[in-house]
Design a protein around this motif. Sequence first.
Motif, mmCIF file in Angstrom:
data_model
loop_
_atom_site.group_PDB
_atom_site.id
_atom_site.type_symbol
_atom_site.label_atom_id
_atom_site.label_comp_id
_atom_site.label_asym_id
_atom_site.label_seq_id
_atom_site.Cartn_x
_atom_site.Cartn_y
_atom_site.Cartn_z
ATOM 1 N N ASP A 45 0.802 -1.225 0.000
ATOM 2 C CA ASP A 45 0.000 0.000 0.000
ATOM 3 C C ASP A 45 0.832 1.271 0.000
ATOM 4 O OD1 ASP A 45 -2.310 -1.495 -0.016
ATOM 5 O OD2 ASP A 45 -2.529 -1.484 2.165
ATOM 6 N N ILE A 46 2.113 1.179 -0.386
ATOM 7 C CA ILE A 46 2.958 2.377 -0.441
ATOM 8 C C ILE A 46 2.872 2.967 -1.849
ATOM 9 C CG2 ILE A 46 5.268 3.319 -0.100
ATOM 10 C CD1 ILE A 46 5.888 0.934 1.676
ATOM 11 N N SER A 47 2.092 4.006 -1.996
ATOM 12 C CA SER A 47 1.872 4.577 -3.335
ATOM 13 C C SER A 47 3.171 5.088 -3.950
ATOM 14 C CB SER A 47 0.833 5.702 -3.281
ATOM 15 O OG SER A 47 1.307 6.778 -2.497
ATOM 16 N N ASP A 48 4.050 5.666 -3.128
ATOM 17 C CA ASP A 48 5.315 6.195 -3.657
ATOM 18 C C ASP A 48 6.180 5.099 -4.270
ATOM 19 O OD1 ASP A 48 4.637 8.716 -2.972
ATOM 20 O OD2 ASP A 48 6.026 8.922 -1.290
ATOM 21 N N ALA A 49 6.123 3.896 -3.698
ATOM 22 C CA ALA A 49 6.917 2.786 -4.234
ATOM 23 C C ALA A 49 6.374 2.366 -5.597
ATOM 24 C CB ALA A 49 6.912 1.611 -3.273
ATOM 25 N N HIS A 50 5.053 2.310 -5.740
ATOM 26 C CA HIS A 50 4.452 1.988 -7.042
ATOM 27 C C HIS A 50 4.811 3.059 -8.071
ATOM 28 C CE1 HIS A 50 2.041 -1.492 -5.860
ATOM 29 N NE2 HIS A 50 1.674 -0.839 -4.771
ATOM 30 N N ASN A 71 -0.898 3.151 -12.408
ATOM 31 C CA ASN A 71 -2.311 2.950 -12.082
ATOM 32 C C ASN A 71 -2.491 2.493 -10.645
ATOM 33 O OD1 ASN A 71 -4.254 3.636 -14.094
ATOM 34 N ND2 ASN A 71 -3.444 2.018 -15.409
ATOM 35 N N ARG A 72 -1.601 1.608 -10.198
ATOM 36 C CA ARG A 72 -1.685 1.144 -8.813
ATOM 37 C C ARG A 72 -1.409 2.301 -7.856
ATOM 38 N NH1 ARG A 72 -4.095 -0.734 -5.009
ATOM 39 N NH2 ARG A 72 -3.021 -1.985 -3.428
ATOM 40 N N ALA A 73 -0.441 3.156 -8.176
ATOM 41 C CA ALA A 73 -0.172 4.335 -7.350
ATOM 42 C C ALA A 73 -1.399 5.237 -7.292
ATOM 43 C CB ALA A 73 1.023 5.106 -7.909
ATOM 44 N N LEU A 74 -2.085 5.363 -8.425
ATOM 45 C CA LEU A 74 -3.266 6.223 -8.503
ATOM 46 C C LEU A 74 -4.432 5.645 -7.701
ATOM 47 C CD1 LEU A 74 -3.898 8.903 -9.896
ATOM 48 C CD2 LEU A 74 -4.801 7.605 -11.827
ATOM 49 N N GLU A 75 -4.552 4.324 -7.672
ATOM 50 C CA GLU A 75 -5.592 3.698 -6.852
ATOM 51 C C GLU A 75 -5.406 4.051 -5.377
ATOM 52 O OE1 GLU A 75 -5.369 -0.462 -7.609
ATOM 53 O OE2 GLU A 75 -5.907 -0.275 -9.733
ATOM 54 N N PRO A 78 -5.698 8.831 -5.273
ATOM 55 C CA PRO A 78 -6.482 9.210 -6.464
ATOM 56 C C PRO A 78 -6.263 10.622 -6.979
ATOM 57 C CG PRO A 78 -7.848 8.073 -4.850
ATOM 58 C CD PRO A 78 -6.546 8.378 -4.169
ATOM 59 N N ASP A 79 -5.693 11.509 -6.156
ATOM 60 C CA ASP A 79 -5.481 12.888 -6.615
ATOM 61 C C ASP A 79 -4.056 13.124 -7.094
ATOM 62 O OD1 ASP A 79 -4.207 12.695 -4.194
ATOM 63 O OD2 ASP A 79 -4.890 14.635 -3.427
ATOM 64 N N ALA A 100 -4.151 8.264 -24.864
ATOM 65 C CA ALA A 100 -3.630 9.158 -23.827
ATOM 66 C C ALA A 100 -4.603 10.299 -23.561
ATOM 67 C CB ALA A 100 -2.272 9.708 -24.250
ATOM 68 N N GLU A 101 -5.092 10.914 -24.639
ATOM 69 C CA GLU A 101 -6.045 12.020 -24.480
ATOM 70 C C GLU A 101 -7.300 11.551 -23.769
ATOM 71 O OE1 GLU A 101 -8.560 15.250 -27.187
ATOM 72 O OE2 GLU A 101 -7.609 13.528 -28.140
ATOM 73 N N GLN A 102 -7.843 10.423 -24.185
ATOM 74 C CA GLN A 102 -9.077 9.927 -23.592
ATOM 75 C C GLN A 102 -8.887 9.572 -22.128
ATOM 76 O OE1 GLN A 102 -12.084 9.999 -25.285
ATOM 77 N NE2 GLN A 102 -12.766 9.761 -23.155
ATOM 78 N N TYR A 103 -7.715 9.020 -21.807
ATOM 79 C CA TYR A 103 -7.438 8.662 -20.412
ATOM 80 C C TYR A 103 -7.508 9.908 -19.525
ATOM 81 C CZ TYR A 103 -5.179 6.961 -16.227
ATOM 82 O OH TYR A 103 -4.918 6.638 -14.919
ATOM 83 N N VAL A 104 -6.889 10.999 -19.971
ATOM 84 C CA VAL A 104 -6.885 12.235 -19.181
ATOM 85 C C VAL A 104 -8.294 12.816 -19.091
ATOM 86 C CG1 VAL A 104 -5.941 14.564 -18.981
ATOM 87 C CG2 VAL A 104 -4.491 12.702 -19.788
ATOM 88 N N LEU A 105 -9.023 12.805 -20.198
ATOM 89 C CA LEU A 105 -10.399 13.327 -20.175
ATOM 90 C C LEU A 105 -11.275 12.521 -19.220
ATOM 91 C CD1 LEU A 105 -10.918 14.040 -23.988
ATOM 92 C CD2 LEU A 105 -10.692 15.738 -22.156
ATOM 93 N N ASP A 106 -11.115 11.207 -19.218
ATOM 94 C CA ASP A 106 -11.894 10.369 -18.298
ATOM 95 C C ASP A 106 -11.538 10.699 -16.850
ATOM 96 O OD1 ASP A 106 -13.138 9.119 -20.411
ATOM 97 O OD2 ASP A 106 -11.839 7.349 -20.384
ATOM 98 N N TYR A 107 -10.276 10.974 -16.590
ATOM 99 C CA TYR A 107 -9.861 11.315 -15.233
ATOM 100 C C TYR A 107 -10.472 12.645 -14.808
ATOM 101 C CZ TYR A 107 -6.800 12.256 -11.245
ATOM 102 O OH TYR A 107 -6.323 12.543 -9.985
ATOM 103 N N LEU A 108 -10.484 13.627 -15.726
ATOM 104 C CA LEU A 108 -11.064 14.931 -15.416
ATOM 105 C C LEU A 108 -12.550 14.820 -15.093
ATOM 106 C CD1 LEU A 108 -9.264 17.111 -18.110
ATOM 107 C CD2 LEU A 108 -9.040 17.375 -15.633
ATOM 108 N N LYS A 109 -13.236 13.870 -15.719
ATOM 109 C CA LYS A 109 -14.670 13.684 -15.463
ATOM 110 C C LYS A 109 -14.944 13.244 -14.029
ATOM 111 C CE LYS A 109 -15.830 12.475 -20.248
ATOM 112 N NZ LYS A 109 -16.177 11.359 -21.180
#
Length: 252
Positions: A45-50, A71-75, A78-79, A100-109
């Motif tokens: 569960d160490i996000s920095d290590a991921h 992705n695991r770090a982001l889980e 999340p911010d 890449a563009e769609q991934y960022v747009l989905d995150y912004l949503k």
Amino acid sequence: GKKLADPKDKIDIFNQISSSREKGMTGDTDSAVAAFKKILADDPDISDAHFALGNVYFKARRYEEAIGAFNRALELKPDDTFAVINIANSYGMMGKVREAEQYVLDYLKKGFEDPQLYYLLGNLVVRRNEYDKAMGYFNECLKRNPRSASAHNAAAAVCLNKDDLPCAETHLREASDINPTLLNVRYNMAQLREKQNRLDEAMELYRAEIADAPSNFKALFNLARLYRNAGREDEELDALLKASKAYPDFPL
């Protein structure tokens, strides 16, 4: 809702992460990956290590694995805007710019509004020569952060590609006022001065850019071209040799 560890009890893990990160930076990918996997086996569960593991994979051009680690770090966090940026850049390095563009747009949503993400989106679509769309993203970034010198500079580059010189001038002046030594600000200003036929000023700007970024082969090449037009062949040759050394595969 769980109780977090006392930081003092985690100092050994912190030191292990720092050591593993250094291995990755020096190119010892296998050792770095093995070290991070050992850390995460003990505490997944160490996000920095991921995140750091993702950076190692990215540096080694193992982009699919990098995306998995980020992705695991982001889980876990999340911010984490930088994880999103690195995932998008990983897709971009694989040539999957639309993904890449769609991934960022989905995150912004999901409700995250970091201005850097709009700057990233603009840079992604510029790669597809979608300049109007890119300008929309850069303007969105600047609406949220008017002090983004990078967004002003990127917007200026779009204006230059569209031959909208007043627009380029405005954004470059803003970028220069915020951060006069930002890389490529003077390069873009030099291109603007060329288009305005202010060639002596363009030369000075290219030289200033090269002084801070000697590997900017495009600035070296453009400066060589101006030297040629001025009949300064020795300086032209010197600039061309430096451009070739900075990027041996540059065809021009």
